[in-house]
Write a protein that holds these residues in place. Sequence first.
Motif, PDB file in Angstrom:
ATOM      1  N   GLY A 185      44.503  53.081  30.169  1.00 59.45           N
ATOM      2  CA  GLY A 185      45.126  54.180  29.442  1.00 59.45           C
ATOM      3  C   GLY A 185      44.208  55.380  29.395  1.00 59.45           C
ATOM      4  O   GLY A 185      43.362  55.494  28.510  1.00 59.45           O
ATOM      5  N   GLY A 186      44.304  56.245  30.395  1.00 55.91           N
ATOM      6  CA  GLY A 186      43.440  57.412  30.439  1.00 55.91           C
ATOM      7  C   GLY A 186      42.152  57.211  31.204  1.00 55.91           C
ATOM      8  O   GLY A 186      41.266  58.065  31.187  1.00 55.91           O
ATOM      9  N   VAL A 187      42.021  56.067  31.883  1.00 57.65           N
ATOM     10  CA  VAL A 187      40.845  55.810  32.712  1.00 57.65           C
ATOM     11  C   VAL A 187      41.095  56.374  34.110  1.00 57.65           C
ATOM     12  O   VAL A 187      42.128  56.108  34.718  1.00 57.65           O
ATOM     13  CB  VAL A 187      40.539  54.303  32.809  1.00 57.65           C
ATOM     14  CG1 VAL A 187      39.278  54.072  33.633  1.00 57.65           C
ATOM     15  CG2 VAL A 187      40.395  53.695  31.423  1.00 57.65           C
ATOM     16  N   THR A 188      40.145  57.155  34.606  1.00 55.83           N
ATOM     17  CA  THR A 188      40.299  57.775  35.925  1.00 55.83           C
ATOM     18  C   THR A 188      39.033  57.574  36.746  1.00 55.83           C
ATOM     19  O   THR A 188      37.987  57.170  36.221  1.00 55.83           O
ATOM     20  CB  THR A 188      40.546  59.293  35.799  1.00 55.83           C
ATOM     21  OG1 THR A 188      39.354  59.918  35.291  1.00 55.83           O
ATOM     22  CG2 THR A 188      41.715  59.596  34.865  1.00 55.83           C
ATOM     23  N   ALA A 189      39.141  57.884  38.032  1.00 58.12           N
ATOM     24  CA  ALA A 189      37.974  57.809  38.903  1.00 58.12           C
ATOM     25  C   ALA A 189      36.865  58.733  38.419  1.00 58.12           C
ATOM     26  O   ALA A 189      35.677  58.464  38.624  1.00 58.12           O
ATOM     27  CB  ALA A 189      38.376  58.167  40.332  1.00 58.12           C
ATOM     28  N   GLN A 190      37.252  59.818  37.750  1.00 55.23           N
ATOM     29  CA  GLN A 190      36.274  60.806  37.295  1.00 55.23           C
ATOM     30  C   GLN A 190      35.543  60.391  36.015  1.00 55.23           C
ATOM     31  O   GLN A 190      34.402  60.783  35.802  1.00 55.23           O
ATOM     32  CB  GLN A 190      36.959  62.159  37.062  1.00 55.23           C
ATOM     33  CG  GLN A 190      37.420  62.871  38.325  1.00 55.23           C
ATOM     34  CD  GLN A 190      38.621  62.201  38.987  1.00 55.23           C
ATOM     35  OE1 GLN A 190      39.536  61.752  38.299  1.00 55.23           O
ATOM     36  NE2 GLN A 190      38.614  62.126  40.314  1.00 55.23           N
ATOM     37  N   ASN A 191      36.202  59.604  35.155  1.00 57.96           N
ATOM     38  CA  ASN A 191      35.557  59.291  33.869  1.00 57.96           C
ATOM     39  C   ASN A 191      35.139  57.839  33.697  1.00 57.96           C
ATOM     40  O   ASN A 191      34.513  57.489  32.692  1.00 57.96           O
ATOM     41  CB  ASN A 191      36.455  59.713  32.695  1.00 57.96           C
ATOM     42  CG  ASN A 191      37.722  58.864  32.564  1.00 57.96           C
ATOM     43  OD1 ASN A 191      37.828  57.769  33.088  1.00 57.96           O
ATOM     44  ND2 ASN A 191      38.700  59.396  31.831  1.00 57.96           N
ATOM     45  N   LEU A 192      35.476  56.974  34.652  1.00 54.45           N
ATOM     46  CA  LEU A 192      35.249  55.547  34.414  1.00 54.45           C
ATOM     47  C   LEU A 192      33.763  55.182  34.305  1.00 54.45           C
ATOM     48  O   LEU A 192      33.392  54.290  33.535  1.00 54.45           O
ATOM     49  CB  LEU A 192      35.971  54.693  35.454  1.00 54.45           C
ATOM     50  CG  LEU A 192      35.585  54.752  36.929  1.00 54.45           C
ATOM     51  CD1 LEU A 192      34.432  53.838  37.269  1.00 54.45           C
ATOM     52  CD2 LEU A 192      36.811  54.376  37.790  1.00 54.45           C
ATOM     53  N   GLN A 193      32.899  55.851  35.076  1.00 53.14           N
ATOM     54  CA  GLN A 193      31.466  55.541  34.986  1.00 53.14           C
ATOM     55  C   GLN A 193      30.931  55.867  33.586  1.00 53.14           C
ATOM     56  O   GLN A 193      30.221  55.058  32.969  1.00 53.14           O
ATOM     57  CB  GLN A 193      30.687  56.341  36.042  1.00 53.14           C
ATOM     58  CG  GLN A 193      30.990  55.965  37.473  1.00 53.14           C
ATOM     59  CD  GLN A 193      30.283  54.685  37.908  1.00 53.14           C
ATOM     60  OE1 GLN A 193      29.450  54.141  37.185  1.00 53.14           O
ATOM     61  NE2 GLN A 193      30.628  54.208  39.095  1.00 53.14           N
ATOM     62  N   LYS A 194      31.291  57.052  33.084  1.00 53.46           N
ATOM     63  CA  LYS A 194      30.843  57.454  31.748  1.00 53.46           C
ATOM     64  C   LYS A 194      31.432  56.534  30.682  1.00 53.46           C
ATOM     65  O   LYS A 194      30.732  56.123  29.738  1.00 53.46           O
ATOM     66  CB  LYS A 194      31.254  58.903  31.478  1.00 53.46           C
ATOM     67  CG  LYS A 194      30.811  59.415  30.116  1.00 53.46           C
ATOM     68  CD  LYS A 194      31.268  60.854  29.876  1.00 53.46           C
ATOM     69  CE  LYS A 194      30.818  61.333  28.506  1.00 53.46           C
ATOM     70  NZ  LYS A 194      31.318  62.703  28.196  1.00 53.46           N
TER      71      LYS A 194
END
Length: 210
Positions: A185-194
């Motif tokens: 829910g709102g996890v993307t390739a851009q934010n998943l590491q953080k």
Amino acid sequence: MISKEFCAENLSQLPQLSSDKVQRVELCDNLAVGGTTPSYGVIKEAAGYLHEKNISLAVMIRPRGGDFVYNDLELRAMEEDILRAVELESDALVLGLLTKENEIDSEAIEQLLPATQRLPLVFHMAFDLIPQDKQKDAIDQLVELGFVRILLHGSADKDDIFKNIDHIKDLLAYAGNRIEIMLGGGVTAQNLQKLCRETGVKAVHGTKII
């Protein structure tokens, strides 16, 4: 290493996947209502295709959109869908069954367990509807029922997942090594590491993770 589960609504998205991008696919239909059980043919083709790519398959078992309180007819339909998913070589089953009070419906789950034939079980984001003060008890119940993974966002209103960091960390600490916590829910390739760095969670799920 972060384990990535791609959420696929149909077969059209599968050719873009490879085992170096994702480790698992959750297959469902009707994402507009949060996902329902895909058809026999879709499961069969997905299983064959993904296994050739060394990607595992988790199949959503949910007879309709709406709430997660099911009557006897719906439970029998879920049982039949589970049997078909097992027959078609699914690697895991994704379930979410709640009581009218939004607590784990252990009785209904136990009714379905024989059909699962010990396939790994995942509790989906229905978990977020459980009152937060009862979620640790729910984790205990799911562990006892044999679930291996919980998919959650951290709040029922599906707001910015970063607002839920503290609650997710608390649940992860409580779950320990007993059951895996997976974020969606709102996890993307851009934010998943953080997101994984800030929560400590090592598994993510979504349609935009690659």
